[in-house]
Design a protein around this motif. Sequence first.
Motif, PDB file in Angstrom:
ATOM      1  N   TYR A  32       0.972  -3.650  82.406  1.00  0.00           N
ATOM      2  CA  TYR A  32       0.421  -4.797  81.700  1.00  0.00           C
ATOM      3  C   TYR A  32       1.535  -5.784  81.360  1.00  0.00           C
ATOM      4  O   TYR A  32       2.652  -5.382  81.040  1.00  0.00           O
ATOM      5  CB  TYR A  32      -0.225  -4.340  80.383  1.00  0.00           C
ATOM      6  N   ASP A  33       1.224  -7.074  81.397  1.00  0.00           N
ATOM      7  CA  ASP A  33       2.158  -8.090  80.891  1.00  0.00           C
ATOM      8  C   ASP A  33       2.291  -7.947  79.378  1.00  0.00           C
ATOM      9  O   ASP A  33       3.360  -8.117  78.822  1.00  0.00           O
ATOM     10  CB  ASP A  33       1.682  -9.503  81.222  1.00  0.00           C
ATOM     11  N   TYR A  34       1.165  -7.669  78.720  1.00  0.00           N
ATOM     12  CA  TYR A  34       1.185  -7.419  77.274  1.00  0.00           C
ATOM     13  C   TYR A  34       0.083  -6.426  76.940  1.00  0.00           C
ATOM     14  O   TYR A  34      -0.937  -6.346  77.633  1.00  0.00           O
ATOM     15  CB  TYR A  34       1.035  -8.702  76.462  1.00  0.00           C
ATOM     16  N   HIS A  35       0.318  -5.654  75.907  1.00  0.00           N
ATOM     17  CA  HIS A  35      -0.648  -4.658  75.462  1.00  0.00           C
ATOM     18  C   HIS A  35      -0.412  -4.388  73.978  1.00  0.00           C
ATOM     19  O   HIS A  35       0.621  -3.847  73.609  1.00  0.00           O
ATOM     20  CB  HIS A  35      -0.494  -3.363  76.263  1.00  0.00           C
ATOM     21  N   TYR A  36      -1.346  -4.817  73.144  1.00  0.00           N
ATOM     22  CA  TYR A  36      -1.257  -4.607  71.705  1.00  0.00           C
ATOM     23  C   TYR A  36      -2.446  -3.770  71.262  1.00  0.00           C
ATOM     24  O   TYR A  36      -3.592  -4.102  71.576  1.00  0.00           O
ATOM     25  CB  TYR A  36      -1.275  -5.936  70.938  1.00  0.00           C
ATOM     26  N   GLU A  37      -2.182  -2.718  70.530  1.00  0.00           N
ATOM     27  CA  GLU A  37      -3.234  -1.861  69.999  1.00  0.00           C
ATOM     28  C   GLU A  37      -3.058  -1.823  68.488  1.00  0.00           C
ATOM     29  O   GLU A  37      -1.966  -1.548  67.995  1.00  0.00           O
ATOM     30  CB  GLU A  37      -3.111  -0.464  70.595  1.00  0.00           C
ATOM     31  N   TYR A  38      -4.136  -2.129  67.760  1.00  0.00           N
ATOM     32  CA  TYR A  38      -4.005  -2.235  66.311  1.00  0.00           C
ATOM     33  C   TYR A  38      -5.334  -1.957  65.611  1.00  0.00           C
ATOM     34  O   TYR A  38      -6.398  -1.995  66.223  1.00  0.00           O
ATOM     35  CB  TYR A  38      -3.478  -3.615  65.914  1.00  0.00           C
ATOM     36  N   ASP A  39      -5.219  -1.675  64.309  1.00  0.00           N
ATOM     37  CA  ASP A  39      -6.381  -1.503  63.454  1.00  0.00           C
ATOM     38  C   ASP A  39      -6.434  -2.654  62.469  1.00  0.00           C
ATOM     39  O   ASP A  39      -5.400  -3.118  61.980  1.00  0.00           O
ATOM     40  CB  ASP A  39      -6.286  -0.189  62.661  1.00  0.00           C
ATOM     41  N   VAL A  40      -7.638  -3.112  62.189  1.00  0.00           N
ATOM     42  CA  VAL A  40      -7.850  -4.133  61.168  1.00  0.00           C
ATOM     43  C   VAL A  40      -8.574  -3.458  60.005  1.00  0.00           C
ATOM     44  O   VAL A  40      -9.605  -2.809  60.193  1.00  0.00           O
ATOM     45  CB  VAL A  40      -8.679  -5.325  61.698  1.00  0.00           C
ATOM     46  N   PHE A  41      -7.998  -3.602  58.830  1.00  0.00           N
ATOM     47  CA  PHE A  41      -8.582  -3.067  57.602  1.00  0.00           C
ATOM     48  C   PHE A  41      -9.201  -4.226  56.831  1.00  0.00           C
ATOM     49  O   PHE A  41      -8.584  -5.281  56.696  1.00  0.00           O
ATOM     50  CB  PHE A  41      -7.506  -2.409  56.730  1.00  0.00           C
ATOM     51  N   GLU A  42     -10.398  -4.002  56.332  1.00  0.00           N
ATOM     52  CA  GLU A  42     -11.118  -5.020  55.576  1.00  0.00           C
ATOM     53  C   GLU A  42     -11.397  -4.462  54.186  1.00  0.00           C
ATOM     54  O   GLU A  42     -12.009  -3.402  54.049  1.00  0.00           O
ATOM     55  CB  GLU A  42     -12.429  -5.321  56.301  1.00  0.00           C
ATOM     56  N   PHE A  43     -10.937  -5.184  53.168  1.00  0.00           N
ATOM     57  CA  PHE A  43     -11.131  -4.772  51.779  1.00  0.00           C
ATOM     58  C   PHE A  43     -11.939  -5.856  51.084  1.00  0.00           C
ATOM     59  O   PHE A  43     -11.499  -7.003  51.025  1.00  0.00           O
ATOM     60  CB  PHE A  43      -9.779  -4.592  51.078  1.00  0.00           C
ATOM     61  N   SER A  44     -13.116  -5.494  50.564  1.00  0.00           N
ATOM     62  CA  SER A  44     -14.001  -6.503  49.985  1.00  0.00           C
ATOM     63  C   SER A  44     -14.587  -6.015  48.667  1.00  0.00           C
ATOM     64  O   SER A  44     -14.871  -4.833  48.499  1.00  0.00           O
ATOM     65  CB  SER A  44     -15.133  -6.821  50.955  1.00  0.00           C
ATOM     66  N   ASP A  45     -14.766  -6.964  47.762  1.00  0.00           N
ATOM     67  CA  ASP A  45     -15.465  -6.668  46.517  1.00  0.00           C
ATOM     68  C   ASP A  45     -16.819  -7.385  46.480  1.00  0.00           C
ATOM     69  O   ASP A  45     -17.464  -7.468  45.454  1.00  0.00           O
ATOM     70  CB  ASP A  45     -14.617  -7.052  45.296  1.00  0.00           C
TER      71      ASP A  45
END
Length: 106
Positions: free
Chosen positions: A16-29
């Motif tokens: 791959y030219d680029y490969h990003y693997e990540y988690d997004v956390f969502e915190f809501s009230d």
Amino acid sequence: MSHHIDASEPDVEGFYDYHYEYDVFEFSDGVVTFLARAYSDEPERAAMMTRTEGKGYHHLTKRDLRHPLFLKAAAYLRTVGKSHLDWLDRRSGAYVPLPPDRGERQ
């Protein structure tokens, strides 16, 4: 939490030219939401990215760092192994480290 992969198409050799693997956390009230991102290749790191209210996305400010939900989010991230936390500073446009005890203060 949601898991994401952002990658180019693999070349003929499977690279791959680029490969990003990540988690997004969502915190809501229910009114305010803070979003954080953690890349899979740096399991001890996470970055607080934005604040949303209603339909608006807002860059973080120093005032956000004292918001009760922000403090709870930082504390939670530390409990899941994110020992190095940054925040995306609106003013500088740079990632700034949070003090080690920021999430534990109430």
